[in-house]
Design a protein around this motif. Structure first.
Motif, PDB file in Angstrom:
ATOM      1  N   ALA A  13       0.840  -1.207   0.000  1.00 15.85           N
ATOM      2  CA  ALA A  13       0.000   0.000   0.000  1.00 15.85           C
ATOM      3  C   ALA A  13       0.873   1.254   0.000  1.00 15.85           C
ATOM      4  CB  ALA A  13      -0.942  -0.009   1.203  1.00 15.85           C
ATOM      5  N   LEU A  14       1.919   1.262   0.799  1.00 15.31           N
ATOM      6  CA  LEU A  14       2.827   2.408   0.812  1.00 15.31           C
ATOM      7  C   LEU A  14       3.515   2.590  -0.541  1.00 15.31           C
ATOM      8  CD1 LEU A  14       4.415   2.042   4.363  1.00 15.31           C
ATOM      9  CD2 LEU A  14       2.809   3.814   3.593  1.00 15.31           C
ATOM     10  N   LEU A  15       3.925   1.495  -1.148  1.00 15.48           N
ATOM     11  CA  LEU A  15       4.545   1.578  -2.474  1.00 15.48           C
ATOM     12  C   LEU A  15       3.547   2.066  -3.527  1.00 15.48           C
ATOM     13  CD1 LEU A  15       6.728  -1.668  -2.415  1.00 15.48           C
ATOM     14  CD2 LEU A  15       7.533   0.701  -2.271  1.00 15.48           C
ATOM     15  N   PHE A  16       2.301   1.614  -3.426  1.00 15.43           N
ATOM     16  CA  PHE A  16       1.260   2.080  -4.354  1.00 15.43           C
ATOM     17  C   PHE A  16       1.050   3.580  -4.205  1.00 15.43           C
ATOM     18  CE2 PHE A  16      -1.150  -2.242  -4.146  1.00 15.43           C
ATOM     19  CZ  PHE A  16      -0.188  -2.825  -4.939  1.00 15.43           C
ATOM     20  N   PHE A  19       4.034   5.442  -5.717  1.00 21.79           N
ATOM     21  CA  PHE A  19       3.952   5.389  -7.177  1.00 21.79           C
ATOM     22  C   PHE A  19       2.890   6.370  -7.672  1.00 21.79           C
ATOM     23  CE2 PHE A  19       2.539   3.637 -11.255  1.00 21.79           C
ATOM     24  CZ  PHE A  19       3.748   3.392 -11.889  1.00 21.79           C
ATOM     25  N   SER A  20       1.736   6.390  -7.024  1.00 14.34           N
ATOM     26  CA  SER A  20       0.650   7.295  -7.415  1.00 14.34           C
ATOM     27  C   SER A  20       1.056   8.755  -7.237  1.00 14.34           C
ATOM     28  CB  SER A  20      -0.608   6.991  -6.610  1.00 14.34           C
ATOM     29  OG  SER A  20      -1.056   5.688  -6.886  1.00 14.34           O
ATOM     30  N   TYR A  21       1.730   9.054  -6.145  1.00 11.13           N
ATOM     31  CA  TYR A  21       2.201  10.414  -5.917  1.00 11.13           C
ATOM     32  C   TYR A  21       3.185  10.840  -7.008  1.00 11.13           C
ATOM     33  CZ  TYR A  21       4.853  14.296  -4.068  1.00 11.13           C
ATOM     34  OH  TYR A  21       5.491  15.502  -3.943  1.00 11.13           O
ATOM     35  N   LEU A  22       4.146   9.973  -7.315  1.00 14.72           N
ATOM     36  CA  LEU A  22       5.122  10.300  -8.346  1.00 14.72           C
ATOM     37  C   LEU A  22       4.446  10.483  -9.699  1.00 14.72           C
ATOM     38  CD1 LEU A  22       8.047   7.917  -7.326  1.00 14.72           C
ATOM     39  CD2 LEU A  22       7.980  10.417  -7.110  1.00 14.72           C
ATOM     40  N   ARG A  23       3.442   9.667  -9.991  1.00  8.77           N
ATOM     41  CA  ARG A  23       2.707   9.795 -11.250  1.00  8.77           C
ATOM     42  C   ARG A  23       1.993  11.138 -11.310  1.00  8.77           C
ATOM     43  NH1 ARG A  23      -0.890   5.165 -12.682  1.00  8.77           N
ATOM     44  NH2 ARG A  23      -2.004   5.783 -10.833  1.00  8.77           N
ATOM     45  N   SER A  24       1.384  11.544 -10.206  1.00  6.48           N
ATOM     46  CA  SER A  24       0.661  12.816 -10.204  1.00  6.48           C
ATOM     47  C   SER A  24       1.602  14.011 -10.348  1.00  6.48           C
ATOM     48  CB  SER A  24      -0.181  12.950  -8.936  1.00  6.48           C
ATOM     49  OG  SER A  24       0.638  13.133  -7.807  1.00  6.48           O
ATOM     50  N   LEU A 113      10.631  -1.658  -9.301  1.00  2.19           N
ATOM     51  CA  LEU A 113      10.596  -1.957  -7.868  1.00  2.19           C
ATOM     52  C   LEU A 113       9.279  -2.622  -7.470  1.00  2.19           C
ATOM     53  CD1 LEU A 113      12.373   1.130  -6.264  1.00  2.19           C
ATOM     54  CD2 LEU A 113      13.236  -1.197  -6.506  1.00  2.19           C
ATOM     55  N   LEU A 114       8.166  -2.058  -7.913  1.00  4.08           N
ATOM     56  CA  LEU A 114       6.869  -2.636  -7.550  1.00  4.08           C
ATOM     57  C   LEU A 114       6.684  -4.037  -8.129  1.00  4.08           C
ATOM     58  CD1 LEU A 114       4.301   0.292  -7.837  1.00  4.08           C
ATOM     59  CD2 LEU A 114       4.565  -1.257  -5.907  1.00  4.08           C
ATOM     60  N   THR A 115       6.933  -4.166  -9.422  1.00  4.13           N
ATOM     61  CA  THR A 115       6.713  -5.483 -10.033  1.00  4.13           C
ATOM     62  C   THR A 115       7.781  -6.487  -9.605  1.00  4.13           C
ATOM     63  OG1 THR A 115       7.869  -4.858 -12.075  1.00  4.13           O
ATOM     64  CG2 THR A 115       5.460  -4.516 -12.007  1.00  4.13           C
ATOM     65  N   GLY A 116       9.000  -6.002  -9.356  1.00  3.51           N
ATOM     66  CA  GLY A 116      10.051  -6.902  -8.875  1.00  3.51           C
ATOM     67  C   GLY A 116       9.755  -7.413  -7.480  1.00  3.51           C
ATOM     68  N   PHE A 117       9.286  -6.516  -6.619  1.00  4.19           N
ATOM     69  CA  PHE A 117       8.902  -6.910  -5.261  1.00  4.19           C
ATOM     70  C   PHE A 117       7.753  -7.911  -5.317  1.00  4.19           C
ATOM     71  CE2 PHE A 117       7.026  -5.580  -0.982  1.00  4.19           C
ATOM     72  CZ  PHE A 117       7.993  -6.229  -0.241  1.00  4.19           C
ATOM     73  N   HIS A 118       6.805  -7.650  -6.211  1.00  6.36           N
ATOM     74  CA  HIS A 118       5.695  -8.589  -6.370  1.00  6.36           C
ATOM     75  C   HIS A 118       6.198  -9.925  -6.921  1.00  6.36           C
ATOM     76  CE1 HIS A 118       2.165 -10.407  -8.385  1.00  6.36           C
ATOM     77  NE2 HIS A 118       1.616 -10.090  -7.228  1.00  6.36           N
ATOM     78  N   LEU A 119       7.115  -9.865  -7.883  1.00  8.32           N
ATOM     79  CA  LEU A 119       7.677 -11.095  -8.458  1.00  8.32           C
ATOM     80  C   LEU A 119       8.332 -11.956  -7.375  1.00  8.32           C
ATOM     81  CD1 LEU A 119       8.434 -12.867 -10.900  1.00  8.32           C
ATOM     82  CD2 LEU A 119      10.433 -11.402 -11.214  1.00  8.32           C
TER      83      LEU A 119
END
Length: 174
Positions: A13-16, A19-24, A113-119
């Motif tokens: 959730a923190l990573l999401f 990511f959302s903040y950086l996108r905005s 980072l997000l997809t690697g952590f999920h992987l």
């Protein structure tokens, strides 16, 4: 197991949120990054993880009903889950060949980072499914003694849930 799952979901959730903040703050870079991704690969991964989770759910249900099909369902969940790993590694390879990596910009840093952590969680989940399959084969899970199987299934469903959020966050939402 629930404390571990809640902790893992909190980290994601923190990573999401990051990511959302950086996108905005840089939507142009993120939109350009999204356009280099393979949404079909993301969709294949979504179907693979949902199907694998369905197999795990069938296995748990079969054990509860003392049916012999449990082992087959649990065993099937492993190669179906491995589809995610193969497709994700292919996708990484494609991006790296195009010159994109962790240092390219904030989008790719977040993506890898997000997809690697999920992987990593998927790989751990596959190991857990393998461990549970061996225990099921040895007759360690009975209808009255399935807490270990249920815990492993909950972890696998958590991995699936994270991807169901991660896929639209990275591939779909602009």
């Amino acid at each position: 197991m629930w404390i571990f799952i809640i902790a893992e979901l909190s980290v994601f959730a923190l990573l999401f949120l990051l990511f959302s903040y950086l996108r905005s703050s840089d939507s142009v870079t993120f939109l350009a990054g999204q356009q280099t991704l393979h949404p079909q690969a993301g969709l294949i991964n979504t179907v693979a993880l949902l199907t694998s989770s369905a197999c795990v759910a069938q296995a748990v249900n079969a054990v509860r009903q003392n049916k012999s099909a449990a082992f087959g369902w649990l065993l099937l969940s492993i190669p179906v889950g491995c589809i995610y790993i193969v497709v994700k590694l292919w996708e990484y390879q494609q991006l790296v060949r195009q010159g994109f990596d962790l240092d390219t910009n904030h989008f790719y840093t977040g993506y890898f980072l997000l997809t690697g952590f999920h992987l990593l969680h998927v790989v751990l989940g596959i190991v857990i499914l393998g461990f549970m399959s061996v225990r099921l084969w040895r007759g360690c899970y009975l209808p009255s003694q399935i807490s270990g199987l249920e815990s492993g299934a909950c972890y696998w469903h958590m991995v699936d849930l994270v991807w169901v959020i991660l896929f639209p966050l990275i591939y779909v939402i602009h």
